[in-house]
Design an enzyme around this catalytic site. Structure first.
Site, mmCIF file in Angstrom:
data_model
loop_
_atom_site.group_PDB
_atom_site.id
_atom_site.type_symbol
_atom_site.label_atom_id
_atom_site.label_comp_id
_atom_site.label_asym_id
_atom_site.label_seq_id
_atom_site.Cartn_x
_atom_site.Cartn_y
_atom_site.Cartn_z
ATOM 1 N N THR A 32 15.444 22.439 6.151
ATOM 2 C CA THR A 32 14.752 22.505 7.442
ATOM 3 C C THR A 32 15.128 23.789 8.188
ATOM 4 O OG1 THR A 32 15.079 20.121 7.479
ATOM 5 C CG2 THR A 32 14.228 21.110 9.489
ATOM 6 N N ILE A 33 16.407 24.126 8.100
ATOM 7 C CA ILE A 33 16.904 25.308 8.823
ATOM 8 C C ILE A 33 16.237 26.584 8.276
ATOM 9 C CG2 ILE A 33 19.000 26.690 9.214
ATOM 10 C CD1 ILE A 33 20.511 23.906 9.248
ATOM 11 N N LYS A 56 10.625 17.727 7.399
ATOM 12 C CA LYS A 56 10.800 16.558 8.287
ATOM 13 C C LYS A 56 9.595 16.404 9.215
ATOM 14 C CE LYS A 56 15.897 16.595 8.242
ATOM 15 N NZ LYS A 56 16.218 17.733 7.376
ATOM 16 N N ASP A 100 3.912 14.535 12.360
ATOM 17 C CA ASP A 100 2.515 14.306 12.762
ATOM 18 C C ASP A 100 1.661 15.284 11.950
ATOM 19 O OD1 ASP A 100 0.364 13.304 14.117
ATOM 20 O OD2 ASP A 100 0.822 14.285 16.022
ATOM 21 N N ALA A 101 0.353 15.107 12.044
ATOM 22 C CA ALA A 101 -0.571 16.005 11.331
ATOM 23 C C ALA A 101 -0.237 16.046 9.840
ATOM 24 C CB ALA A 101 -0.527 17.416 11.943
ATOM 25 N N LEU A 145 -0.073 19.427 7.266
ATOM 26 C CA LEU A 145 1.236 19.930 6.826
ATOM 27 C C LEU A 145 1.338 19.882 5.299
ATOM 28 C CD1 LEU A 145 3.649 18.267 9.431
ATOM 29 C CD2 LEU A 145 2.944 20.659 9.321
ATOM 30 N N GLU A 165 12.580 10.660 5.265
ATOM 31 C CA GLU A 165 13.951 10.963 5.687
ATOM 32 C C GLU A 165 14.409 9.933 6.713
ATOM 33 O OE1 GLU A 165 16.241 13.661 5.534
ATOM 34 O OE2 GLU A 165 15.193 15.059 4.223
ATOM 35 N N HIS A 195 20.232 9.296 4.769
ATOM 36 C CA HIS A 195 20.789 10.514 5.327
ATOM 37 C C HIS A 195 21.887 10.253 6.355
ATOM 38 C CE1 HIS A 195 19.069 14.774 5.666
ATOM 39 N NE2 HIS A 195 20.333 14.810 6.043
ATOM 40 N N ARG A 197 24.025 15.766 9.973
ATOM 41 C CA ARG A 197 25.096 16.752 10.213
ATOM 42 C C ARG A 197 25.846 16.399 11.486
ATOM 43 N NH1 ARG A 197 24.769 23.022 9.349
ATOM 44 N NH2 ARG A 197 23.739 23.149 7.378
HETATM 45 C C1 5RP Z 1 20.241 18.012 7.183
HETATM 46 C C2 5RP Z 1 19.666 18.197 5.829
HETATM 47 C C3 5RP Z 1 20.488 18.841 4.769
HETATM 48 O O1 5RP Z 1 19.674 19.621 3.972
HETATM 49 C C4 5RP Z 1 21.217 17.814 3.909
HETATM 50 O O2 5RP Z 1 22.046 17.007 4.735
HETATM 51 C C5 5RP Z 1 22.088 18.474 2.838
HETATM 52 O O3 5RP Z 1 22.953 19.405 3.398
HETATM 53 P P1 5RP Z 1 24.544 19.196 3.580
HETATM 54 O O4 5RP Z 1 25.079 18.733 2.247
HETATM 55 O O5 5RP Z 1 25.032 20.548 3.973
HETATM 56 O O6 5RP Z 1 24.710 18.127 4.618
HETATM 57 O O7 5RP Z 1 18.530 17.860 5.588
HETATM 58 O O8 5RP Z 1 19.334 17.510 8.082
HETATM 59 MG MG MG Z 2 17.636 19.032 4.099
#
Ligand code: 5RP
Ligand code: MG
Length: 217
Positions: free
Chosen positions: A35-36, A63, A66-67, A71, A113, A137, A140
């Site tokens: 995403t970054i 991530k 909408d739309a 996308l 996600e 997930h 972070r």
């Molecule tokens: C965060 C993500 C990252 O791409 C995913 O968490 C993997 O990276 P890391 O192992 O550095 O956490 O989508 O939103």
């Molecule tokens: Mg990611």
């Protein structure tokens, strides 16, 4: 089946992402444009990676919220096999992405996600709408606030597997974390920082692969 290894390129420039992938592209199964990186460079990294790695699975981690079909046309059109949708998106958004995926071919798919709050009722609706992949997930920010993997995560992962979803696990994963999930048919593990920022990204990717093989082969 042995879980795949996906590396998340959450680099902040295309140049740095290319430096990262050069060291590990031959080892991993799925290349993620994080995403970054999307925020920094749009879909250009997908186009470059598709040209460099014609046979690899490429994921666009946009991530989307909408739309969906608009996308999806852009992500798949740029060469992505998979793209992501955020779990709070509405079903028509997810279905829109999935319909476009089908138009592009059998190798295209959508990953949901999971972030924050979601319910089992929603999960049932994803299933009924034909979604097959879910990414479990740990964000972070949750990780930075001290959240570690626990039995609550494993129970949810188990229940999602029982529902028939292909489950990917991610969020600050280390090689030592892999064994926590050994009792589940994990589809894919995603690692970003643990591989990209390692002293030897190549060695780190190999260690992930070896650890996965140890528990699932
Ligand atoms: C965060 C993500 C990252 O791409 C995913 O968490 C993997 O990276 P890391 O192992 O550095 O956490 O989508 O939103
Ligand atoms: Mg990611």
């Amino acid at each position: 089946m042995e879980p795949k290894l996906q590396v998340a390129l959450d680099n902040i420039s295309l140049k740095s992402a290319m430096e990262s992938i050069r060291e590990i592209g031959h080892i991993i199964d799925v290349i993620e444009v994080g995403t970054i990186l999307h925020v920094a460079e749009g879909l250009e990294p997908v186009r470059c990676l598709r040209a460099l790695y014609p046979e690899k699975i490429i994921l666009a981690d946009i991530k989307g919220a909408d739309a969906g079909s608009l996308l999806a046309k852009q992500c798949y059109g740029a060469g992505a096999n998979w793209m992501t949708v955020i779990c709070c998106a509405e079903i028509p958004t997810m279905a829109g992405m999935l319909n476009v995926a089908k138009e592009f071919g059998e190798d295209r798919d959508v990953q949901i996600e999971l972030y924050g709050d979601w319910t089992w009722e929603q999960a049932q609706k994803w299933k009924e709408a034909g979604l097959k992949q879910v990414v479990y997930h740990r964000s972070r920010d949750a990780q930075a606030a001290g959240k570690s993997w626990g039995s609550e995560d494993l129970e949810k992962i188990g229940r999602l597997c029982d529902m028939g979803f292909k489950i990917t696990v991610t969020g600050g994963l280390t090689v030592e974390d892999i064994k926590l999930f050994k009792d589940y048919p994990i589809y894919c593990f995603i690692a970003g920082r643990s591989i990209r920022d390692a002293e030897s990204p190549e060695q780190a990717a190999k260690s992930f692969k070896a650890e996965i093989k140890k528990y699932w082969s």
